[in-house]
Scaffold this active site. Structure first.
Site, PDB file in Angstrom:
ATOM      1  N   ASP A 220       0.841  -1.199   0.000  1.00 57.06           N
ATOM      2  CA  ASP A 220       0.000   0.000   0.000  1.00 57.06           C
ATOM      3  C   ASP A 220       0.879   1.252   0.000  1.00 57.06           C
ATOM      4  OD1 ASP A 220       0.786  -0.722   2.679  1.00 57.06           O
ATOM      5  OD2 ASP A 220      -0.604   0.779   3.448  1.00 57.06           O
ATOM      6  N   HIS A 548       1.871  -9.016  -3.164  1.00 55.80           N
ATOM      7  CA  HIS A 548       0.862  -7.975  -3.018  1.00 55.80           C
ATOM      8  C   HIS A 548       1.585  -6.635  -2.979  1.00 55.80           C
ATOM      9  CE1 HIS A 548      -2.987  -6.254  -2.166  1.00 55.80           C
ATOM     10  NE2 HIS A 548      -2.440  -5.530  -1.202  1.00 55.80           N
ATOM     11  N   ASP A 597       1.251 -17.745  -3.522  1.00 51.25           N
ATOM     12  CA  ASP A 597       1.998 -16.727  -4.270  1.00 51.25           C
ATOM     13  C   ASP A 597       1.048 -16.069  -5.263  1.00 51.25           C
ATOM     14  OD1 ASP A 597       3.968 -15.148  -5.350  1.00 51.25           O
ATOM     15  OD2 ASP A 597       4.758 -16.737  -6.647  1.00 51.25           O
ATOM     16  N   GLU A 606       2.204 -10.255   1.074  1.00 51.43           N
ATOM     17  CA  GLU A 606       2.594  -8.848   0.959  1.00 51.43           C
ATOM     18  C   GLU A 606       4.096  -8.729   1.220  1.00 51.43           C
ATOM     19  OE1 GLU A 606      -0.131  -6.117   2.769  1.00 51.43           O
ATOM     20  OE2 GLU A 606       0.894  -4.380   1.917  1.00 51.43           O
TER      21      GLU A 606
HETATM   22  O1  9MR Z   1       2.630  -6.412   9.682  1.00 51.58           O
HETATM   23  C1  9MR Z   1       1.329  -6.141  10.192  1.00 51.58           C
HETATM   24  C2  9MR Z   1       0.854  -7.349  10.959  1.00 51.58           C
HETATM   25  O2  9MR Z   1       1.661  -7.566  12.092  1.00 51.58           O
HETATM   26  C3  9MR Z   1      -0.608  -7.174  11.342  1.00 51.58           C
HETATM   27  O3  9MR Z   1      -1.071  -8.382  11.918  1.00 51.58           O
HETATM   28  C4  9MR Z   1      -1.439  -6.808  10.110  1.00 51.58           C
HETATM   29  C5  9MR Z   1      -2.909  -6.586  10.425  1.00 51.58           C
HETATM   30  O4  9MR Z   1      -3.081  -5.495  11.245  1.00 51.58           O
HETATM   31  O5  9MR Z   1      -0.929  -5.636   9.504  1.00 51.58           O
HETATM   32  C6  9MR Z   1       0.389  -5.778   9.065  1.00 51.58           C
HETATM   33  O6  9MR Z   1       0.825  -4.556   8.556  1.00 51.58           O
HETATM   34  C7  9MR Z   1       0.285  -4.098   7.322  1.00 51.58           C
HETATM   35  C8  9MR Z   1      -0.099  -2.651   7.553  1.00 51.58           C
HETATM   36  O7  9MR Z   1      -1.162  -2.564   8.448  1.00 51.58           O
HETATM   37  C9  9MR Z   1      -0.439  -1.906   6.251  1.00 51.58           C
HETATM   38  N1  9MR Z   1       0.623  -2.052   5.294  1.00 51.58           N
HETATM   39  C10 9MR Z   1       0.947  -3.441   5.014  1.00 51.58           C
HETATM   40  C11 9MR Z   1       1.372  -4.169   6.246  1.00 51.58           C
HETATM   41  C12 9MR Z   1       1.815  -5.602   5.958  1.00 51.58           C
HETATM   42  O8  9MR Z   1       0.761  -6.434   5.595  1.00 51.58           O
END
Ligand code: 9MR
Length: 628
Positions: A220, A548, A597, A606
């Protein structure tokens, strides 16, 4: 071999029950259970059903290779509940050079697999080999000590390639990854103001901040201080521990040629953005740090970062703008900690910058003490992650430790003593030593790396080594020999962060067992896992290709390239939450198989700054250890 079905699925399904965005594009990608890229890919059309092909099982091994004197293990999953023969074959001559028997098959809880394990550690002749277990032949791999030289560079270039606010020029990014500057309009962003659907009133603020720059967090286009902080810390800690790995011009970035380490130049890009997120003097909560910056709604997918964005600072019609969200105590300590690192690292390199960092760190720490319960929770809209963290004692300790190292000021020692983490290593008895929400270990690692002579350090070192011993015990008891037992969101980063702790234990004790724990961690990431799949793009014959990520979404005909080499996926997630992983991952298998994947799989596939940073740290350490 046994009779277990394995399948390769190619799908272009329209996934319509998707709350993220642009769902129609998410279903494209390769799903590997135990995949084989040589199998011709079925032609897909609109709305095609997934096609299941039976293919052969794969030997799970480090697809790049093994260091000469490190452990050499490989696995074969679910091909029989009996001890079996394996042989090592010279890949050029076809000659068998070594052979043995697996022990009794191991029942691996994390994956649900029954595993036949080959141990060819005693074979130490450099070369290119294939391994056959139970009649299944592997692809060629190396035994040698020059394994990770390219990965050291590629993994670190991830950060330049995810810079916001600057055009990525072909001479630095390469033609494929060049793109216009993203979000230059972040140079004037105000605070979100309004009443959210839950009735919570968001006050807004009377200023705009110039918060252009920094790194995008992940797939994102959000930029988050909590998470930016641990990522930046990791690169700066790497520099403190290994200042010579990234010389000037090693990374071919715009600052290359300025006479400074390229990893410092890259870190500064993020440091300056973190500094800019601090509330200016003269405003409420001055010195605190805004938690994050993102738009109210998720951006389309795939999508180049827009150069200009309608930030909606005047709160006109609509709410899709890009805003900073309220300051949090956690973000404030993240800035205090990293700016304190900055202040000592840039001292003598750029004193003015060091002074700026020191000033910001001191002010942030004080503001954190005065605002101990500014806890970030849910924010309105769906355009960003929360990075919500209700326990900030660990951040307080981390910031105090970094400030104490930099200044020697007694007040920071007392602040450390006010937390549990000077007496107890933060990572002890945890499955993962640290992550964005648990940063106590970072402070301890910095104290140890900087040779602190506080009376508490001997005990912290002992506890760090005990933590590393627990990881070695986990490696020995897990079927796939990994230093974790839990598969959280971003589980691959738990492995990498634990490997950093193993490196410190190796530094402290000189015991090669810890170094081997690190090599085995990399073995897992590069293919010695239940999916026989390399989670690092560009490394290994079956490697991650559909992350992602809004730019690297692997649709090259439409201008969205496959990922560059050296990017690690988040990895298996015991509780995947995106519709693609829920549809295509093996939810009926163990947690360590719950991965696909596919680019829509944001809870398993991601890519982020806080996962690539420890990859950089670990491969820099291993490459140095084995090639010097
Ligand atoms: O890395 C984060 C993980 O520990 C959490 O469980 C998750 C859900 O809240 O979010 C992950 O972080 C994401 C972030 O909120 C937005 N950008 C992408 C991050 C990786 O997926």
């Amino acid at each position: 071999g046994g009779g277990r079905d394995v399948k390769l699925i190619w799908s272009a399904n329209d996934i319509s029950d998707n709350s993220y965005q642009n769902p129609s594009s998410f279903g494209i990608g390769l799903f590997y259970e135990i995949g084989n890229p040589e199998i011709p890919q079925p032609v897909v059309g609109e709305g095609a059903e997934p096609i299941v092909i039976e293919i052969a099982p794969e030997v799970a091994l480090n697809q790049v290779g093994y260091f000469v004197d490190a452990p050499h293990f490989a696995m074969l999953a679910n091909q029989g509940n009996f001890s079996t023969a394996w042989s090592l074959i010279d890949a050029d001559t076809g000659e068998m050079v070594y052979a043995g028997l697996t022990g009794k098959p191991v029942e691996d809880v994390a994956s649900g697999d029954t595993i036949q394990i080959a141990d060819f550690s005693a074979f130490t002749t450099p070369g290119t080999y294939r391994l056959m277990i139970n009649s299944v032949m592997s692809d060629p791999f190396t035994i040698g000590n020059d394994l990770y030289g390219n990965l050291v560079i590629d993994s670190a270039r991830y950060f330049y390639l995810n810079r916001s606010g600057i055009e990525l020029l072909p001479e630095f990014a390469g033609e494929e990854y060049a793109r216009p500057a993203g979000h230059v309009t972040d140079d004037a962003v105000t605070c979100y103001k309004g009443t959210d659907p839950q009735g919570v009133v968001w006050e807004g603020c009377d200023y705009t901040l110039n918060v252009a720059g920094g790194w995008y967090d992940a797939g994102d286009y959000g930029k988050y201080v909590v998470n930016g902080g641990i990522s930046l810390w990791t690169l700066l800690n790497l520099y403190e521990r290994m200042p010579d790995v990234y010389g000037d011009s090693s990374l071919n970035i715009p600052e290359s040629g300025n006479g400074l380490s390229d990893i410092l130049d890259e870190a500064r890009w993020q440091m300056e953005w973190m500094l800019a997120m601090q509330v200016p003097q003269g405003y409420p909560q001055a010195g605190m740090v805004h938690h994050k910056l993102h738009s109210m709604d998720w951006d389309g997918f795939p999508l180049l970062p827009p150069t200009t964005f309608e930030n909606n600072n005047d709160f006109a019609e609509g709410n899709g703008g890009r805003y900073v969200f309220p300051p949090s105590t956690a973000a404030t300590y993240n800035l205090a900690a990293t700016a304190a690192q900055c202040a000592r690292i840039w001292r003598g390199i750029d004193d003015e910058f060091a002074d700026t960092c020191l000033n910001a760190a001191i002010i942030a720490f004080q503001a954190g003490l005065e605002n101990p319960i500014a806890i970030a929770g849910n924010t309105p809209g769906t355009g960003g992650g929360n990075y919500d963290d209700a326990d900030i004692t660990d951040e307080l300790f981390w910031a105090a430790a970094e400030l104490y190292i930099t200044t020697g000021d007694e007040q920071y020692y007392q602040a450390m003593q006010g937390t549990p983490y000077l007496a107890t290593f933060g990572g002890i008895d945890k499955d993962s030593a640290m992550y964005w929400g648990d940063t106590a270990s970072l402070g301890a690692l910095s104290l140890i790396a900087n040779g602190s002579d506080l009376p508490e350090i001997a005990n912290l070192r002992d506890q760090l080594v005990a933590t590393a011993d627990a990881y070695l015990a986990t490696i020995a008891s897990e079927g796939y020999r990994v230093p974790i037992t839990e598969y959280v969101w971003g589980s691959n980063s738990s492995i990498l962060n634990n490997a950093i702790v193993l490196a410190y234990a190796h530094d402290i004790t000189g015991d090669v067992a810890y170094l081997h724990g690190m090599t085995e961690s990399m073995d897992y990431l590069l293919g010695r896992n239940p999916l026989a799949f390399s989670y690092i793009s560009g490394y290994g014959v079956r490697a991650m290709t559909n992350p992602h990520h809004r730019f690297w979404s692997n649709e090259p005909n439409n201008g969205f390239p496959a990922p560059p080499a050296g990017v690690v996926a988040g990895g298996p997630n015991a509780e995947p939450s995106d519709p693609i992983s829920l549809e295509f991952a093996q939810l009926d298998a163990g947690a360590s198989r719950r991965y696909v994947d596919m680019r829509g799989a944001w809870s398993t596939n991601e890519i982020t700054i806080n996962w690539n940073a420890p990859l950089v740290w670990v491969v820099a350490y291993l490459n140095t250890a084995y090639t010097e």
